[in-house]
Scaffold this motif. Structure first.
Motif, PDB file in Angstrom:
ATOM      1  N   ALA A  22       0.812  -1.208   0.000  1.00  0.00           N
ATOM      2  CA  ALA A  22       0.000   0.000   0.000  1.00  0.00           C
ATOM      3  C   ALA A  22       0.850   1.264   0.000  1.00  0.00           C
ATOM      4  N   MET A  59      -8.220  -2.288  -1.470  1.00  0.00           N
ATOM      5  CA  MET A  59      -8.458  -1.573  -0.219  1.00  0.00           C
ATOM      6  C   MET A  59      -7.607  -0.304  -0.156  1.00  0.00           C
ATOM      7  N   ALA A  60      -6.323  -0.432  -0.507  1.00  0.00           N
ATOM      8  CA  ALA A  60      -5.437   0.726  -0.488  1.00  0.00           C
ATOM      9  C   ALA A  60      -5.882   1.776  -1.493  1.00  0.00           C
ATOM     10  N   ALA A  62      -8.860   2.284  -2.732  1.00  0.00           N
ATOM     11  CA  ALA A  62     -10.100   2.923  -2.280  1.00  0.00           C
ATOM     12  C   ALA A  62      -9.824   3.952  -1.195  1.00  0.00           C
ATOM     13  N   THR A  63      -8.873   3.650  -0.313  1.00  0.00           N
ATOM     14  CA  THR A  63      -8.537   4.579   0.764  1.00  0.00           C
ATOM     15  C   THR A  63      -7.912   5.853   0.201  1.00  0.00           C
ATOM     16  N   TYR A  64      -6.964   5.700  -0.719  1.00  0.00           N
ATOM     17  CA  TYR A  64      -6.368   6.888  -1.354  1.00  0.00           C
ATOM     18  C   TYR A  64      -7.430   7.685  -2.120  1.00  0.00           C
ATOM     19  N   ARG A  66     -10.752   7.831  -1.589  1.00  0.00           N
ATOM     20  CA  ARG A  66     -11.662   8.528  -0.670  1.00  0.00           C
ATOM     21  C   ARG A  66     -11.026   9.773  -0.084  1.00  0.00           C
ATOM     22  N   ARG A  67      -9.705   9.758   0.057  1.00  0.00           N
ATOM     23  CA  ARG A  67      -9.001  10.924   0.601  1.00  0.00           C
ATOM     24  C   ARG A  67      -8.630  11.950  -0.479  1.00  0.00           C
ATOM     25  N   TYR A 216      -5.319  -1.420   4.323  1.00  0.00           N
ATOM     26  CA  TYR A 216      -5.951  -0.243   4.916  1.00  0.00           C
ATOM     27  C   TYR A 216      -4.972   0.515   5.814  1.00  0.00           C
ATOM     28  N   ALA A 219      -2.209   2.181   3.654  1.00  0.00           N
ATOM     29  CA  ALA A 219      -2.675   3.374   2.955  1.00  0.00           C
ATOM     30  C   ALA A 219      -2.857   4.542   3.918  1.00  0.00           C
ATOM     31  N   ARG A 220      -3.438   4.275   5.085  1.00  0.00           N
ATOM     32  CA  ARG A 220      -3.599   5.344   6.072  1.00  0.00           C
ATOM     33  C   ARG A 220      -2.249   5.871   6.542  1.00  0.00           C
TER      34      ARG A 220
END
Length: 249
Positions: A22, A59-60, A62-64, A66-67, A216, A219-220
């Motif tokens: 990620a 997952m990674a 999608a996290t990037y 969404r941000r 997740y 990515a965070r």
């Protein structure tokens, strides 16, 4: 059949691979050896690794997204050509000689590591692009997607260095865009592996569960700390991949 303890260990390997992937790519250097150690044959290990890594990469990505670090509309042509390139690469891999890549790819990865280590202006701030994004990112996707289909190691590093050097993206945005193109490239390979029955599903599911968590968290972590964590991890992953390709194939 894989016993429950082996599946638990694979889930742990998947979580670690997802975390690394990620942020900097290169999770395959964790996932593939883990699957081989569990007794899977090489082709099954590669196919199963692609399957489980898709989950963490999604997952990674999608996290990037969404941000706000990924514009799917801007990337759409590149997504299509990346998929096409990877699919063609997977189809022709048995017809061409790729032995030259055994040396060329580690040299390129070491070059990437040196660039990320010594370039003075790498940060999360976008810079002036050397090439038009909309015109040349699809070209990059086609070329690197084809490479991923025929060989694979270092794909994430190649995408990241391209986004930084050619298109002026800051490291966090480059990492996010890399994830979405890498996801599409892996999906193309799976259109070959899944119908052929190469995926070992119990192992893939166990590692995918770990990938969800690792992808997740990774990515965070990349979003929160940006260049401070992405830059050194790209260096470490690129050098580790180069050494593995040179000495541990």
């Amino acid at each position: 059949m894989l016993d429950p303890l082996t599946l638990l260990a694979l889930a742990g390997a998947g979580m670690l691979a997802g975390f690394v992937d990620a942020i900097a790519g290169g999770g395959g250097m964790i996932g593939v050896p883990a699957l081989l150690s569990a007794g899977l044959p090489p082709v099954a290990a590669l196919a199963t690794n692609k399957m489980q890594s898709v989950v963490g990469t999604a997952m990674a990505a999608a996290t990037y997204w969404r941000r706000g670090f990924i514009s799917l509309k801007a990337l759409l042509p590149a997504l299509i050509l990346t998929y096409a390139g990877s699919l063609v690469g997977a189809l022709v891999v048995k017809q061409i000689d790729i032995t030259l890549l055994d040396i060329a790819v580690p040299v390129a990865l070491i070059g990437i590591a040196l660039y990320f280590l010594f370039a003075p202006n790498l940060s999360d701030a976008d810079k002036a692009a050397r090439l038009p994004f909309g015109l040349f990112v699809p070209v990059m996707g086609l070329i690197i997607g084809f490479y991923d289909g025929i060989f694979g190691p270092g794909t994430g590093s190649f995408f990241t260095i391209g986004f930084v050097m050619l298109f002026g993206l800051g490291l966090t945005r480059a990492s996010g865009n890399t994830k979405i193109l890498n996801l599409v490239s892996n999906l193309a390979a799976l259109t070959i592996f899944i119908p052929a029955g190469d995926v070992v599903w119990p192992a893939a599911i166990a590692m995918a569960i770990g990938q969800i968590v690792g992808g997740y968290i990774g990515a965070r972590t990349g979003i929160r700390y940006g260049a401070k964590v992405i830059r050194p991890l790209v260096v470490v992953v690129s050098i580790a991949l180069a050494l593995r390709l040179l000495f541990f194939r």
